[in-house]
Design a protein around this motif. Sequence first.
Motif, mmCIF file in Angstrom:
data_model
loop_
_atom_site.group_PDB
_atom_site.id
_atom_site.type_symbol
_atom_site.label_atom_id
_atom_site.label_comp_id
_atom_site.label_asym_id
_atom_site.label_seq_id
_atom_site.Cartn_x
_atom_site.Cartn_y
_atom_site.Cartn_z
ATOM 1 N N GLU A 56 -1.067 2.882 4.110
ATOM 2 C CA GLU A 56 -0.334 1.623 4.223
ATOM 3 C C GLU A 56 0.679 1.593 3.102
ATOM 4 O O GLU A 56 0.316 1.469 1.927
ATOM 5 C CB GLU A 56 -1.293 0.436 4.131
ATOM 6 C CG GLU A 56 -2.092 0.274 5.404
ATOM 7 C CD GLU A 56 -3.092 -0.865 5.326
ATOM 8 O OE1 GLU A 56 -2.751 -1.951 4.803
ATOM 9 O OE2 GLU A 56 -4.235 -0.620 5.755
ATOM 10 N N VAL A 57 1.944 1.735 3.481
ATOM 11 C CA VAL A 57 3.024 1.756 2.492
ATOM 12 C C VAL A 57 4.280 1.186 3.145
ATOM 13 O O VAL A 57 4.600 1.510 4.280
ATOM 14 C CB VAL A 57 3.267 3.196 1.945
ATOM 15 C CG1 VAL A 57 3.327 4.233 3.022
ATOM 16 C CG2 VAL A 57 4.527 3.272 1.096
ATOM 17 N N GLU A 58 4.922 0.284 2.398
ATOM 18 C CA GLU A 58 6.174 -0.291 2.910
ATOM 19 C C GLU A 58 7.322 0.580 2.435
ATOM 20 O O GLU A 58 7.737 0.501 1.280
ATOM 21 C CB GLU A 58 6.364 -1.706 2.376
ATOM 22 C CG GLU A 58 5.557 -2.732 3.110
ATOM 23 C CD GLU A 58 5.853 -4.129 2.608
ATOM 24 O OE1 GLU A 58 7.030 -4.561 2.656
ATOM 25 O OE2 GLU A 58 4.913 -4.761 2.127
ATOM 26 N N SER B 168 9.601 2.550 -6.959
ATOM 27 C CA SER B 168 9.068 1.329 -6.358
ATOM 28 C C SER B 168 9.886 0.137 -6.861
ATOM 29 O O SER B 168 10.034 -0.043 -8.070
ATOM 30 C CB SER B 168 7.598 1.172 -6.755
ATOM 31 O OG SER B 168 7.133 -0.084 -6.302
ATOM 32 N N ASP B 169 10.396 -0.685 -5.946
ATOM 33 C CA ASP B 169 11.232 -1.797 -6.400
ATOM 34 C C ASP B 169 10.409 -3.031 -6.764
ATOM 35 O O ASP B 169 10.937 -4.073 -7.088
ATOM 36 C CB ASP B 169 12.334 -2.117 -5.379
ATOM 37 C CG ASP B 169 11.834 -2.892 -4.159
ATOM 38 O OD1 ASP B 169 10.629 -3.203 -4.078
ATOM 39 O OD2 ASP B 169 12.669 -3.180 -3.284
ATOM 40 N N GLY C 132 0.933 -1.693 -4.119
ATOM 41 C CA GLY C 132 -0.017 -0.593 -3.996
ATOM 42 C C GLY C 132 0.210 0.172 -2.705
ATOM 43 O O GLY C 132 0.681 -0.386 -1.728
ATOM 44 N N ILE C 133 -0.108 1.466 -2.734
ATOM 45 C CA ILE C 133 -0.181 2.250 -1.491
ATOM 46 C C ILE C 133 -1.665 2.382 -1.175
ATOM 47 O O ILE C 133 -2.461 2.780 -2.048
ATOM 48 C CB ILE C 133 0.467 3.647 -1.667
ATOM 49 C CG1 ILE C 133 1.987 3.522 -1.879
ATOM 50 C CG2 ILE C 133 0.167 4.537 -0.463
ATOM 51 C CD1 ILE C 133 2.729 4.856 -1.994
ATOM 52 N N LEU C 134 -2.043 2.013 0.049
ATOM 53 C CA LEU C 134 -3.457 2.088 0.439
ATOM 54 C C LEU C 134 -3.698 3.348 1.258
ATOM 55 O O LEU C 134 -2.985 3.618 2.223
ATOM 56 C CB LEU C 134 -3.842 0.871 1.284
ATOM 57 C CG LEU C 134 -3.653 -0.507 0.629
ATOM 58 C CD1 LEU C 134 -4.050 -1.618 1.589
ATOM 59 C CD2 LEU C 134 -4.468 -0.599 -0.657
ATOM 60 N N LEU C 135 -4.694 4.108 0.835
ATOM 61 C CA LEU C 135 -5.007 5.352 1.557
ATOM 62 C C LEU C 135 -6.493 5.651 1.421
ATOM 63 O O LEU C 135 -7.015 5.698 0.288
ATOM 64 C CB LEU C 135 -4.164 6.515 0.983
ATOM 65 C CG LEU C 135 -4.430 7.913 1.549
ATOM 66 C CD1 LEU C 135 -4.222 7.948 3.062
ATOM 67 C CD2 LEU C 135 -3.529 8.946 0.882
ATOM 68 N N ARG D 152 -6.639 2.126 -3.467
ATOM 69 C CA ARG D 152 -5.331 1.513 -3.705
ATOM 70 C C ARG D 152 -4.686 2.218 -4.890
ATOM 71 O O ARG D 152 -5.263 2.265 -5.973
ATOM 72 C CB ARG D 152 -5.510 0.015 -3.998
ATOM 73 C CG ARG D 152 -4.204 -0.708 -4.236
ATOM 74 C CD ARG D 152 -4.435 -2.213 -4.408
ATOM 75 N NE ARG D 152 -3.162 -2.915 -4.519
ATOM 76 C CZ ARG D 152 -2.478 -3.039 -5.641
ATOM 77 N NH1 ARG D 152 -2.952 -2.530 -6.769
ATOM 78 N NH2 ARG D 152 -1.321 -3.698 -5.656
ATOM 79 N N PHE D 153 -3.496 2.765 -4.655
ATOM 80 C CA PHE D 153 -2.767 3.440 -5.728
ATOM 81 C C PHE D 153 -1.678 2.485 -6.205
ATOM 82 O O PHE D 153 -0.715 2.209 -5.464
ATOM 83 C CB PHE D 153 -2.187 4.762 -5.220
ATOM 84 C CG PHE D 153 -3.259 5.734 -4.801
ATOM 85 C CD1 PHE D 153 -3.888 6.538 -5.750
ATOM 86 C CD2 PHE D 153 -3.677 5.813 -3.478
ATOM 87 C CE1 PHE D 153 -4.900 7.426 -5.383
ATOM 88 C CE2 PHE D 153 -4.690 6.684 -3.102
ATOM 89 C CZ PHE D 153 -5.299 7.490 -4.047
#
Length: 319
Positions: free
Chosen positions: A231-233, A256-257, A261-264, A268-269
Amino acid sequence: MSTAVHFHDQHVEGAGDSFRDDVIKGLGRSPKALSPKYFYDEQGSRLFEAICEQPEYYLTRTEEGILAGAAAEIAALVGPDTLMVELGSGASRKVRLLLEAMRPSRYLGVDISRDFLLQSTRRLAADYPWLEVHAAWGDFSRRLNLPPGVEGRRVVAFFPGSSIGNFTPAEAEAFLSRLRRALPPGSGVLIGVDLVKERRLLEAAYNDAAGITAAFNLNLLERMRHELGAEVEVDTFRHQAFYNEAASRIEMHLVSDRRQGILLDGRRFAFEEGETLHTENSCKYSVEAFQALAERAGYRSSAVWSDDQALFSVHYLSG
Ligand code: AVI
């Protein structure tokens, strides 16, 4: 000779050797970093071919000019009846500038992008019916297996595009030593190396006005979403490329603006605002610095060609 391509599946998904494992490792690291080899899914390979057409990206057209101009000399140095192994063969376009002059008896394209590799080598086999064409799908940066039947043959490894620059100098040296040990004695390496030059030209090449390099960089996040279910925008990250003069390299990052978090895989990163994922180094060398590196790897640079603006170099290394 038939126009069929001999396909060798050398792809190994295993511990520490997959996109998922490396993304988890790379996002968990500080600073965050990921190998540029993951740019090259089918879409990434296509975007890379489009980068090569951009007016700012001088590397491809300059190297092609050098190869076309030096093809006869290269052929005389390398000799006939060789096995030509192209590492990271992509669209197998540059090799076409050499085939008629060199007349190798076999061509082996090695690439990490399977479908792209198959399409390109099939086109090559159709266009050069006298050539026996092989395709090996695999990550040559980890292991290089030549197909059976090459024992005793002279091999010329063709490594164009300054892809060697995507390794750090230490990695490049280790890679060339491994390559030397993997190839039969008497084999050579024809390798394209981008040269150090003024910052303005370098930074323009990695920040093309059409935004293709940005799309290529951001495609890594698309890959994470589609292939790994991350999950990443994507549109909350932007492309950054700059010349790190002290390290003699272009660095590409995804910035990253915002804090997010990036979920994988249930993890959560976390990214701070302005924090980056370092996606690529593209090291630039002087001719002398690259010759010294090749020597440390056990090679001798027995010929070097360049263009009249000294933008790019092609070396022939003998083992
Ligand atoms: C494949 N490699 C040599 C290219 C380079 O210039 O480092 C990849 C690339 N990255 C951004 N633009 C092109």
